[in-house]
Design a protein around this motif. Structure first.
Motif, PDB file in Angstrom:
ATOM      1  N   ILE A 211      -2.241  44.396 -44.041  1.00  0.00           N
ATOM      2  CA  ILE A 211      -1.522  43.827 -45.164  1.00  0.00           C
ATOM      3  C   ILE A 211      -0.219  43.158 -44.728  1.00  0.00           C
ATOM      4  O   ILE A 211       0.380  42.415 -45.510  1.00  0.00           O
ATOM      5  CB  ILE A 211      -1.226  44.909 -46.226  1.00  0.00           C
ATOM      6  CG1 ILE A 211      -0.451  46.076 -45.609  1.00  0.00           C
ATOM      7  CG2 ILE A 211      -2.498  45.384 -46.868  1.00  0.00           C
ATOM      8  CD1 ILE A 211      -0.095  47.157 -46.614  1.00  0.00           C
ATOM      9  N   LEU A 212       0.234  43.385 -43.489  1.00  0.00           N
ATOM     10  CA  LEU A 212       1.425  42.721 -42.983  1.00  0.00           C
ATOM     11  C   LEU A 212       1.087  41.488 -42.159  1.00  0.00           C
ATOM     12  O   LEU A 212       1.958  40.832 -41.619  1.00  0.00           O
ATOM     13  CB  LEU A 212       2.248  43.705 -42.143  1.00  0.00           C
ATOM     14  CG  LEU A 212       3.681  43.302 -41.778  1.00  0.00           C
ATOM     15  CD1 LEU A 212       4.497  43.022 -43.027  1.00  0.00           C
ATOM     16  CD2 LEU A 212       4.345  44.370 -40.930  1.00  0.00           C
ATOM     17  N   GLY A 213      -0.197  41.141 -42.071  1.00  0.00           N
ATOM     18  CA  GLY A 213      -0.605  39.975 -41.306  1.00  0.00           C
ATOM     19  C   GLY A 213      -0.932  40.309 -39.867  1.00  0.00           C
ATOM     20  O   GLY A 213      -0.941  41.470 -39.458  1.00  0.00           O
ATOM     21  N   ASN A 214      -1.208  39.286 -39.078  1.00  0.00           N
ATOM     22  CA  ASN A 214      -1.547  39.485 -37.674  1.00  0.00           C
ATOM     23  C   ASN A 214      -1.118  38.272 -36.864  1.00  0.00           C
ATOM     24  O   ASN A 214      -1.001  37.163 -37.380  1.00  0.00           O
ATOM     25  CB  ASN A 214      -3.045  39.752 -37.507  1.00  0.00           C
ATOM     26  CG  ASN A 214      -3.888  38.619 -38.043  1.00  0.00           C
ATOM     27  OD1 ASN A 214      -4.148  37.644 -37.346  1.00  0.00           O
ATOM     28  ND2 ASN A 214      -4.324  38.729 -39.306  1.00  0.00           N
ATOM     29  N   THR A 215      -0.891  38.516 -35.584  1.00  0.00           N
ATOM     30  CA  THR A 215      -0.448  37.476 -34.663  1.00  0.00           C
ATOM     31  C   THR A 215      -1.297  37.531 -33.403  1.00  0.00           C
ATOM     32  O   THR A 215      -1.449  38.592 -32.804  1.00  0.00           O
ATOM     33  CB  THR A 215       1.025  37.671 -34.275  1.00  0.00           C
ATOM     34  OG1 THR A 215       1.828  37.614 -35.445  1.00  0.00           O
ATOM     35  CG2 THR A 215       1.482  36.583 -33.312  1.00  0.00           C
ATOM     36  N   ASN A 216      -1.864  36.384 -33.019  1.00  0.00           N
ATOM     37  CA  ASN A 216      -2.599  36.302 -31.759  1.00  0.00           C
ATOM     38  C   ASN A 216      -1.822  35.415 -30.801  1.00  0.00           C
ATOM     39  O   ASN A 216      -1.463  34.281 -31.119  1.00  0.00           O
ATOM     40  CB  ASN A 216      -3.994  35.718 -31.965  1.00  0.00           C
ATOM     41  CG  ASN A 216      -4.781  35.647 -30.664  1.00  0.00           C
ATOM     42  OD1 ASN A 216      -5.131  36.670 -30.074  1.00  0.00           O
ATOM     43  ND2 ASN A 216      -5.044  34.432 -30.204  1.00  0.00           N
ATOM     44  N   ILE A 217      -1.539  35.947 -29.606  1.00  0.00           N
ATOM     45  CA  ILE A 217      -0.811  35.221 -28.568  1.00  0.00           C
ATOM     46  C   ILE A 217      -1.806  34.754 -27.519  1.00  0.00           C
ATOM     47  O   ILE A 217      -2.504  35.566 -26.904  1.00  0.00           O
ATOM     48  CB  ILE A 217       0.269  36.107 -27.932  1.00  0.00           C
ATOM     49  CG1 ILE A 217       1.237  36.620 -29.005  1.00  0.00           C
ATOM     50  CG2 ILE A 217       1.026  35.343 -26.857  1.00  0.00           C
ATOM     51  CD1 ILE A 217       2.261  37.604 -28.488  1.00  0.00           C
ATOM     52  N   ASP A 218      -1.896  33.437 -27.334  1.00  0.00           N
ATOM     53  CA  ASP A 218      -2.841  32.844 -26.392  1.00  0.00           C
ATOM     54  C   ASP A 218      -2.127  32.601 -25.061  1.00  0.00           C
ATOM     55  O   ASP A 218      -1.179  31.810 -24.990  1.00  0.00           O
ATOM     56  CB  ASP A 218      -3.380  31.525 -26.957  1.00  0.00           C
ATOM     57  CG  ASP A 218      -4.558  30.993 -26.155  1.00  0.00           C
ATOM     58  OD1 ASP A 218      -4.793  31.497 -25.039  1.00  0.00           O
ATOM     59  OD2 ASP A 218      -5.237  30.071 -26.640  1.00  0.00           O
ATOM     60  N   LEU A 219      -2.588  33.275 -23.995  1.00  0.00           N
ATOM     61  CA  LEU A 219      -1.943  33.181 -22.684  1.00  0.00           C
ATOM     62  C   LEU A 219      -2.606  32.167 -21.762  1.00  0.00           C
ATOM     63  O   LEU A 219      -2.189  32.028 -20.613  1.00  0.00           O
ATOM     64  CB  LEU A 219      -1.960  34.556 -22.003  1.00  0.00           C
ATOM     65  CG  LEU A 219      -1.253  35.700 -22.721  1.00  0.00           C
ATOM     66  CD1 LEU A 219      -1.438  36.994 -21.941  1.00  0.00           C
ATOM     67  CD2 LEU A 219       0.222  35.407 -22.911  1.00  0.00           C
ATOM     68  N   ARG A 220      -3.607  31.443 -22.224  1.00  0.00           N
ATOM     69  CA  ARG A 220      -4.347  30.546 -21.333  1.00  0.00           C
ATOM     70  C   ARG A 220      -3.462  29.404 -20.828  1.00  0.00           C
ATOM     71  O   ARG A 220      -2.802  28.715 -21.609  1.00  0.00           O
ATOM     72  CB  ARG A 220      -5.567  29.973 -22.054  1.00  0.00           C
ATOM     73  CG  ARG A 220      -6.706  30.967 -22.196  1.00  0.00           C
ATOM     74  CD  ARG A 220      -7.907  30.387 -22.898  1.00  0.00           C
ATOM     75  NE  ARG A 220      -7.657  30.269 -24.337  1.00  0.00           N
ATOM     76  CZ  ARG A 220      -8.575  29.874 -25.211  1.00  0.00           C
ATOM     77  NH1 ARG A 220      -9.793  29.552 -24.782  1.00  0.00           N
ATOM     78  NH2 ARG A 220      -8.289  29.807 -26.491  1.00  0.00           N
ATOM     79  N   PRO A 221      -3.434  29.168 -19.510  1.00  0.00           N
ATOM     80  CA  PRO A 221      -2.624  28.076 -18.956  1.00  0.00           C
ATOM     81  C   PRO A 221      -3.011  26.708 -19.492  1.00  0.00           C
ATOM     82  O   PRO A 221      -2.157  25.818 -19.592  1.00  0.00           O
ATOM     83  CB  PRO A 221      -2.899  28.176 -17.442  1.00  0.00           C
ATOM     84  CG  PRO A 221      -3.315  29.597 -17.218  1.00  0.00           C
ATOM     85  CD  PRO A 221      -4.062  29.992 -18.466  1.00  0.00           C
ATOM     86  N   SER A 222      -4.295  26.511 -19.836  1.00  0.00           N
ATOM     87  CA  SER A 222      -4.742  25.202 -20.326  1.00  0.00           C
ATOM     88  C   SER A 222      -4.101  24.843 -21.656  1.00  0.00           C
ATOM     89  O   SER A 222      -4.080  23.673 -22.032  1.00  0.00           O
ATOM     90  CB  SER A 222      -6.263  25.193 -20.468  1.00  0.00           C
ATOM     91  OG  SER A 222      -6.699  26.217 -21.355  1.00  0.00           O
ATOM     92  N   GLY A 223      -3.586  25.836 -22.380  1.00  0.00           N
ATOM     93  CA  GLY A 223      -2.947  25.562 -23.659  1.00  0.00           C
ATOM     94  C   GLY A 223      -1.449  25.390 -23.563  1.00  0.00           C
ATOM     95  O   GLY A 223      -0.785  25.178 -24.587  1.00  0.00           O
ATOM     96  N   LEU A 224      -0.891  25.474 -22.342  1.00  0.00           N
ATOM     97  CA  LEU A 224       0.547  25.340 -22.140  1.00  0.00           C
ATOM     98  C   LEU A 224       0.867  24.040 -21.425  1.00  0.00           C
ATOM     99  O   LEU A 224       0.018  23.464 -20.736  1.00  0.00           O
ATOM    100  CB  LEU A 224       1.085  26.520 -21.323  1.00  0.00           C
ATOM    101  CG  LEU A 224       0.873  27.913 -21.934  1.00  0.00           C
ATOM    102  CD1 LEU A 224       1.279  28.980 -20.929  1.00  0.00           C
ATOM    103  CD2 LEU A 224       1.660  28.063 -23.225  1.00  0.00           C
ATOM    104  N   ARG A 225       2.094  23.599 -21.571  1.00  0.00           N
ATOM    105  CA  ARG A 225       2.514  22.348 -20.943  1.00  0.00           C
ATOM    106  C   ARG A 225       2.606  22.519 -19.437  1.00  0.00           C
ATOM    107  O   ARG A 225       3.281  23.435 -18.951  1.00  0.00           O
ATOM    108  CB  ARG A 225       3.864  21.937 -21.513  1.00  0.00           C
ATOM    109  CG  ARG A 225       4.409  20.629 -20.946  1.00  0.00           C
ATOM    110  CD  ARG A 225       5.795  20.337 -21.492  1.00  0.00           C
ATOM    111  NE  ARG A 225       5.786  20.278 -22.940  1.00  0.00           N
ATOM    112  CZ  ARG A 225       6.878  20.100 -23.665  1.00  0.00           C
ATOM    113  NH1 ARG A 225       8.059  19.994 -23.064  1.00  0.00           N
ATOM    114  NH2 ARG A 225       6.812  20.055 -24.980  1.00  0.00           N
ATOM    115  N   PRO A 226       1.936  21.656 -18.654  1.00  0.00           N
ATOM    116  CA  PRO A 226       2.023  21.773 -17.187  1.00  0.00           C
ATOM    117  C   PRO A 226       3.390  21.347 -16.673  1.00  0.00           C
ATOM    118  O   PRO A 226       4.108  20.570 -17.300  1.00  0.00           O
ATOM    119  CB  PRO A 226       0.913  20.822 -16.706  1.00  0.00           C
ATOM    120  CG  PRO A 226       0.743  19.841 -17.816  1.00  0.00           C
ATOM    121  CD  PRO A 226       1.036  20.578 -19.089  1.00  0.00           C
TER     122      PRO A 226
END
Length: 415
Positions: A211-226
């Motif tokens: 009921i307080l929601g949820n957070t997913n943290i994506d650690l994949r390097p392909s989704g981050l700025r090189p």
């Protein structure tokens, strides 16, 4: 007089058109940073009820029967909108590639949120909702995290165990109390920027949530700025200095990408008297894309956090000694010594497999975690309480005595 027949020629023109349709406005929407297509971008002609969204390839074909000069509006959440003047002449119009730039105000808000670590809270029973406050870009919750975090602010009064935090789809809420421990990845702001937050009971792609929601943290390097990022900051709050460095290789031709990140935060004494701070954070991620559908990720995170704690004080103590007073510390051999310290070191190793297609997304993950979580305090078995803010040591105890006010003792207590 002649009688005759007059013939008047009548010409009838027939124009038959088979399969003719209204012309299209065609284009492709791409991310300005990495030229990746953006799905779901809204394309509309201002002033007309004509709109369409881009497909998974970022492409759109907007059919219309208009002629003249118009404004084409391109908008997407967290990106700057574009207004493009166009001239329609009844023919197809190909706009080519259109690049959208990420809204800088969103990035500023991300930075603001990550500066407010969950370890700022003073008691384990109250280190609950600040993590979820950090994870959302909602204006109210962001300000609540930054301004009211140390006042034990709770969203709708809910405890943190009512929300869920995930790393790459794997729940990080502790088994013994149900709350996430944000210290486990504290200081690694550069690799934890990709956060997807679902508020309350909103639908999520990763979990049923709470009921307080949820957070997913994506650690994949392909989704981050090189590239390489080095930053430093100074603060007058919990820590006084921070150094942080991150390198992202980007996706290579052989399908590999990796990220290395580390940070150091320190304070001999924070804003509150006697509150030391000493934290190290190191992380590495290795991603391998087998093809467009299959990818693997190996992540390692090691953080240590040691800090001196402070106490909530009453209004009477505040009036006597100010808002920076902390009864937990003293001098030992001429050095500042805090009787209540907290030390957390719980390294983790993660392995994930991702399958992505047009009809199915599958995520599998495993996590191994082990470590130490210690707290200290001053013991006083069979002895009076040494806390200077103990109610029997305050002036109000003597003023409000049931046998009558003792102003002499109250004055002595005040001094």
């Amino acid at each position: 007089m002649y009688r005759g027949l007059f013939l008047i020629p009548i010409f009838v023109f027939f124009n038959f058109t088979y399969g003719q349709t209204d012309p299209y406005i065609i284009g492709t929407i791409l991310n300005q940073i990495d030229s990746e297509p953006i799905e779901g971008v809204k394309i509309e002609i201002e002033g007309k009820l004509i709109e369409i969204n881009t497909n998974f390839s970022g492409e759109f074909k907007l059919q219309n029967d208009l002629v003249g000069e118009y404004i084409l509006r391109v908008s997407f959440q967290d990106y700057e909108s574009k207004r493009i003047p166009i001239v329609l002449e009844g023919l197809d119009l190909n706009l080519g590639d259109i690049y959208l730039k990420r809204d800088i105000s969103v990035e500023q808000q991300d930075n603001l949120i990550t500066l407010t670590d969950a370890e700022l809270l003073e008691d384990e029973s109250t280190s609950n909702t600040l993590g979820l406050l950090q994870a959302t870009r909602d204006v109210f919750l962001s300000r609540a995290a930054f301004d009211f975090g140390q006042a034990f602010f709770r969203v709708r009064g809910y405890d943190a165990q009512e929300g869920e935090v995930l790393l790459n789809g794997v729940p990080m809420n502790k088994l013994f109390d149900g709350r996430p421990q944000w210290n486990n990845w504290g200081g690694l702001n550069d690799i934890t920027r990709n956060q997807e937050y679902s508020n309350g009971l909103d639908a999520s792609d990763y979990t049923f949530g709470g009921i307080l929601g949820n957070t997913n943290i994506d650690l994949r390097p392909s989704g981050l700025r090189p590239g390489t990022r080095i930053s430093t900051s100074a603060s007058n709050r919990t820590y006084t200095g921070r150094l942080m460095a991150t390198y992202n290789s980007g996706m290579k031709e052989n399908g590999f990408a990796y990220v290395l990140s580390g940070s150091r935060r320190w304070a001999k004494e924070g804003f509150i008297d006697g509150t030391l701070y000493d934290a190290y954070s190191v992380s590495g991620q290795l991603e391998y894309e087998l093809n467009d559908n299959h990818s693997f990720l190996l992540s390692g995170i090691f953080t240590t956090n040691r800090r001196g704690r402070s106490s909530a004080i009453t209004e009477e103590v505040f009036d006597l000694v100010g808002n920076k007073y902390n009864p937990y510390w003293g001098l030992q051999d001429g050095k500042i010594r805090n009787s209540r310290e907290r030390f957390i070191s719980e390294p983790m190793l993660l392995f994930n497999y991702f399958y992505t297609s047009d009809k199915l997304n599958l995520s599998l993950g495993m996590v191994y975690q082990n470590g130490t979580h210690k707290r200290s305090r001053l013991g006083y078995y069979n002895a009076p309480n040494p806390d200077p803010t103990y109610y029997r040591y305050l002036p109000s105890f003597y003023v409000n005595s049931p046998i009558g006010a003792n102003f002499i003792s109250a004055e002595m207590a005040e001094k």
